[in-house]
Write an enzyme that holds these catalytic residues in place. Structure first.
Site, PDB file in Angstrom:
ATOM      1  N   LYS A 230       0.822  -1.207   0.000  1.00 14.40           N
ATOM      2  CA  LYS A 230       0.000   0.000   0.000  1.00 14.40           C
ATOM      3  C   LYS A 230       0.859   1.261   0.000  1.00 14.40           C
ATOM      4  CE  LYS A 230      -4.297  -1.953   1.657  1.00 14.40           C
ATOM      5  NZ  LYS A 230      -5.360  -1.985   2.699  1.00 14.40           N
ATOM      6  N   ARG A 268      -3.026 -10.113   5.027  1.00 13.74           N
ATOM      7  CA  ARG A 268      -3.515 -10.255   3.645  1.00 13.74           C
ATOM      8  C   ARG A 268      -2.423  -9.696   2.733  1.00 13.74           C
ATOM      9  NH1 ARG A 268      -6.347  -7.105  -0.109  1.00 13.74           N
ATOM     10  NH2 ARG A 268      -7.828  -8.274  -1.405  1.00 13.74           N
TER      11      ARG A 268
END
Length: 306
Positions: A230, A268
């Protein structure tokens, strides 16, 4: 498949539903999309997606999370019909091949169809806010449900990145979602919490949430962390560098090791082998800590020896 220890039940996790391991669960990301921020288009057709899903499982993913709608900042919604076309053949083939599949969707229609196709878990980044029917689907199915902190759709979520105290505010908003969902029949033992890194949050918010993961564990629910590749990770680099998403794996792995050490239920991730190793390191670290505690307890008290 994964070589982590057999499932062990905990009070907040249903043994028959949500996997719970001696080590942190690794959820592998499978985006069946043309526009996801990291791997959009790489697995957009069924054949490539299924192949990659089996690769994730072979690499050690405990769960393969299949999604047909990008939730990157600025992404536009995808109609449920198109999402179904993307994900259902993939879910069906992976589940038939013995892979534990989670469906990453905000749409109740997609969740229900994916569960019927063999998925065992629903990962809803909206926490039930995007589609009010989701609570009924999850309650009726009795499956594990990832409830993520969410404030608005992806194309406008960054307008809502305003917090008095991001940790306390996210706690409060998650508790409100838990109350709403359980009032509609979702059982507490079905729920996994996700603080929603990057969703209506600036980098400083994401780092604050990661630093306080223990406070999320204290809420009494399993916690899933989705930090993989991210954009907040780019704050680690020289601002002049434009670090592509695929080159953020080393930083992701470091976050995974720290999150697993902090006791989260799962991570994740895109790169399963590296993050599986991070989870193993955390498990060994905890085992070493327990062994050191036992050794300290076994040592004679010097005061009594005199």
């Amino acid at each position: 498949m994964s070589d982590v220890a057999d499932s062990v039940p905990t009070p907040s996790v249903a043994k028959e539903a949500t996997p719970r391991r001696a080590a942190c669960v690794v959820m592998g990301i499978l985006n069946v999309t043309p526009d996801s921020f990291s791997d959009g288009g790489l697995h957009a057709d069924t054949t490539r997606a299924v192949k990659h899903g089996f690769t994730l499982a072979a690499d050690g993913a405990d769960i393969v999370d299949v999604g047909g709608e990008s939730t990157r900042p600025g992404a536009r919604p995808v109609p449920p019909g198109e999402e179904l076309t993307r994900v259902l053949p993939v879910v069906r083939e992976l589940a038939a091949g013995g892979v534990r599949v989670s469906i990453d969707t905000m749409h109740a229609q997609v969740a229900q169809a994916a569960l019927e196709a063999g998925a065992f878990m629903v990962n809803d980044v909206s926490g039930g806010l995007a589609d009010p029917r989701m609570a009924n689907i999850v309650a009726d199915a009795g499956v594990p449900y990832v409830l993520m902190h969410w404030r608005a759709p992806s194309h406008r979520m960054q307008r809502h990145a305003d917090y008095q105290d991001v940790v306390q505010d996210v706690h409060r908003e998650l508790r409100l979602r838990i109350q709403e969902l359980t009032s509609r029949g979702v059982r507490e033992e079905q729920i996994v919490l996700d603080p929603g890194l990057g969703f209506a949050k600036r980098p400083e918010h994401d780092w604050a949430l990661l630093a306080r993961l223990s406070s999320f564990n204290a809420l009494g629910f399993p916690v899933l962390v989705g930090a993989s590749r991210k954009s907040f990770l780019t704050t680690l680099y020289d601002p002049a560098c434009q670090v592509p998403a695929a080159e953020r794996d080393a930083a992701t792995t470091a976050v995974s090791a720290l999150a697993a050490t902090a006791g989260v239920w799962g991570i994740r991730v895109h790169n399963v082998p590296a993050n599986r190793d991070a989870v193993r390191v955390a498990a060994a670290w905890h085992a070493g800590d327990r062994e050191a505690d036992r050794a300290d307890t076994a040592q004679p008290d010097p005061a009594q020896a005199r």
